[in-house]
Scaffold this active site. Structure first.
Site, mmCIF file in Angstrom:
data_model
loop_
_atom_site.group_PDB
_atom_site.id
_atom_site.type_symbol
_atom_site.label_atom_id
_atom_site.label_comp_id
_atom_site.label_asym_id
_atom_site.label_seq_id
_atom_site.Cartn_x
_atom_site.Cartn_y
_atom_site.Cartn_z
ATOM 1 N N GLY A 251 0.782 -1.325 0.001
ATOM 2 C CA GLY A 251 0.004 -0.052 0.027
ATOM 3 C C GLY A 251 0.688 1.380 0.010
ATOM 4 O O GLY A 251 0.204 2.292 0.054
ATOM 5 N N PRO A 294 4.810 -4.826 -1.060
ATOM 6 C CA PRO A 294 4.718 -3.703 -1.892
ATOM 7 C C PRO A 294 4.318 -4.279 -3.187
ATOM 8 O O PRO A 294 4.761 -5.274 -3.839
ATOM 9 C CB PRO A 294 6.082 -3.146 -1.777
ATOM 10 N N GLY A 295 3.237 -3.546 -3.941
ATOM 11 C CA GLY A 295 2.913 -3.889 -5.172
ATOM 12 C C GLY A 295 3.290 -2.628 -6.201
ATOM 13 O O GLY A 295 4.143 -2.433 -6.858
ATOM 14 N N CYS A 364 -15.334 3.963 -26.444
ATOM 15 C CA CYS A 364 -16.532 4.626 -26.409
ATOM 16 C C CYS A 364 -17.152 4.612 -25.149
ATOM 17 O O CYS A 364 -18.185 3.983 -24.679
ATOM 18 C CB CYS A 364 -17.663 3.787 -27.440
ATOM 19 N N TYR A 393 -1.252 -1.349 -12.115
ATOM 20 C CA TYR A 393 -2.603 -1.839 -11.951
ATOM 21 C C TYR A 393 -3.152 -1.091 -13.529
ATOM 22 O O TYR A 393 -4.363 -0.574 -13.663
ATOM 23 C CB TYR A 393 -3.190 -0.722 -10.944
HETATM 24 C C1 LIG Z 1 -3.001 -5.607 -3.410
HETATM 25 C C2 LIG Z 1 -2.515 -6.199 -2.411
HETATM 26 C C3 LIG Z 1 -1.043 -5.611 -2.127
HETATM 27 C C4 LIG Z 1 -0.165 -4.615 -2.768
HETATM 28 O O1 LIG Z 1 -0.948 -3.245 -2.655
HETATM 29 P P1 LIG Z 1 0.005 -2.159 -3.445
HETATM 30 O O2 LIG Z 1 -0.845 -1.003 -3.013
HETATM 31 O O3 LIG Z 1 0.200 -2.189 -4.837
HETATM 32 O O4 LIG Z 1 1.305 -2.127 -2.644
HETATM 33 C C5 LIG Z 1 -0.445 -6.209 -1.042
HETATM 34 N N1 LIG Z 1 -1.005 -7.206 -0.105
HETATM 35 C C6 LIG Z 1 -2.244 -7.626 -0.456
HETATM 36 C C7 LIG Z 1 -2.902 -8.794 0.204
HETATM 37 C C8 LIG Z 1 -2.900 -7.182 -1.517
HETATM 38 O O5 LIG Z 1 -4.121 -7.566 -1.975
#
Ligand SMILES: *Cc1c(COP(=O)(O)O)cnc(C)c1O
Length: 435
Positions: A251, A294-295, A364, A393
């Site tokens: 997050g 982290p993603g 559209c 994303y």
């Molecule tokens: C989506 C998710 C993340 C990563 O969130 P980011 O905002 O992309 O860092 C980490 N843990 C879980 C369980 C998630 O669903």
């Protein structure tokens, strides 16, 4: 527009043709070679982010693991890269798990989260020797108890709890509030933990929370840590529970626009690790294995979307629309939750801003607008528009709306570009049709 370079991958530059350069490659040349829309990822930027997370957290808390959350962006080449960098993997579906397996990602380094896992997904995970199942709810826990008994195996799990903390982000990407489809409310934590501890095939290693995405403050993490560790302490007293692993989710925020800076990784690392250490000392716990997931923050800035401008529509005294050859089918974020991006004209980097324009997609839906009111040099058809912060994303939420082809993806570095996903073609669109 040079002022926007900090939103692009580090070491992005402008060459003497006045073109944007990323990973040593001229973006205008890349657009000509691979066509647009095109997504590019800067390899050095990806690797540096993986290392930054490992270093910043690892230097403050020795026993810890960084797990990349691949719903932000998944691709075989990327999974190979994150594995090379020594990260684990967070998946949220059997599909992501299967892609990871297809590149021999070590199964024991995979965490599987998700609020509605199917029996089949659970069975597959057990068969493949998954590292951790992040159990989200009572139904899943019960299914897992039955499956492990039937299959005669044991599974390491974490329980996902919702701490009931507001992360101050868009409500569509807040997941740790009480009223959420994700996780077990803290008030039912004891019940879930007692149930898990009573199951012979279930090994409850610890607790997990993930409170949302694009969180720019550290207090929501710290409050969540305090609440979950408080529960763990109570459970230790009452039921002899030992917290061996603690997963604080992902997050971490990313800077998408110049007016909204995001804290550095070190800021989160300091706040999270010091809070865990202090609270554990308070409760007289041994420090658990710490996990972060982290993603977005690993991939967002490394990715850039490249489009070609087409129709320029002037509505006198109202607005100038610049339409590009992609839009909501490859990046739905602005339409879905008012996400903001900034862009540059990649072939006019040294020209001064001349116009305020709105960059619209070609799909559209009137909501298919990528950027509202951005200052750019005078844009004409065939100019190359590069949008920053498109690594997370965008592609994973891409669709084939209007029978569009999902864009190709290239990895750039040291002046070279390699294709890591080809552009889709007509066969891809109709492959599943039956006549
Ligand atoms: C989506 C998710 C993340 C990563 O969130 P980011 O905002 O992309 O860092 C980490 N843990 C879980 C369980 C998630 O669903």
């Amino acid at each position: 527009m040079i002022s926007r370079l900090p939103l692009f991958p580090p070491a992005s530059d402008v060459n003497d043709r006045g073109h944007l350069v990323i990973g040593g490659c001229d973006v205008v040349d890349l657009a000509a070679e691979f066509g647009t829309p095109l997504y590019l990822f800067d390899e050095a930027s990806l690797r540096d982010k993986c290392r930054e997370f490992k270093d910043e957290f690892g230097s403050r808390y020795v026993d810890m693991t960084v797990v990349y959350s691949c719903k932000a962006f998944i691709n075989k080449a990327l999974l190979l890269l994150t594995n090379e960098e020594g990260l684990g993997l967070d998946v949220v579906s059997g599909g992501e798990l299967a892609i990871a397996r297809s590149v021999d990602f070590p199964m024991d380094k995979i965490y599987f989260a998700g609020n509605n896992k199917s029996g089949e997904e659970l069975r597959q995970s057990l068969e493949w020797g998954l590292g951790r199942l992040v159990v989200d709810n009572f139904h899943e826990l019960k299914m897992l108890g039955e499956l492990t008994k039937e299959m005669g195996c044991t599974q390491d799990i974490l329980l996902r709890l919702t701490p009931g903390v507001d992360p101050h982000t868009h409500r569509y990407i807040a997941t740790g509030v009480v009223d959420s489809k994700f996780g077990i409310p803290l008030s039912q934590g004891e019940k879930a933990m007692v149930a898990a501890m009573s199951m012979p095939g279930v090994n409850l290693l610890g607790l997990h929370f993930h409170i949302g995405s694009q969180i720019a403050e550290v207090e929501p993490y710290q409050e969540s840590i305090r609440r979950l560790l408080g529960l763990a302490a109570e459970m230790k007293q009452k039921h002899g529970f030992e917290l061996r692993e603690f997963d604080v989710g992902g997050g971490f925020a990313v800077q998408y626009t110049l007016d909204a800076p995001a804290p550095p990784v070190s800021f989160y690392a300091e706040a999270v690790t010091s809070c865990v250490i202090t609270e554990c000392r308070e409760h007289r716990f041994e420090l658990p294995h710490l996990v972060i997931e982290p993603g977005r923050s690993v991939v967002a800035r490394a990715g850039v979307a490249v489009y070609t401008a087409g129709v320029i529509k002037d509505i006198p005294n109202v607005r100038r629309y610049v339409s590009v050859d992609g839009g909501m089918a490859d990046n739905i974020r602005p339409a879905l939750y008012q996400a903001r991006h900034e862009a540059v004209v990649a072939n006019k980097m040294t020209e001064p801003e001349a116009d305020t324009v709105t960059i619209a997609g070609k799909f559209c839906e009137p909501g298919d607008v990528l950027i509202r009111d951005i200052g750019l040099p005078a844009v004409v058809a065939n100019d190359i528009i590069a949008v920053a912060g498109c690594g997370a994303y965008c592609l994973t939420e891409a669709t084939n709306y209007n029978a569009s082809f999902k864009p190709p993806i290239i990895m750039v570095g040291e002046g070279k570009a390699r294709l890591i996903r080809r552009r889709e073609a007509l066969e891809d669109l109709t492959r599943c049709d039956v006549v």
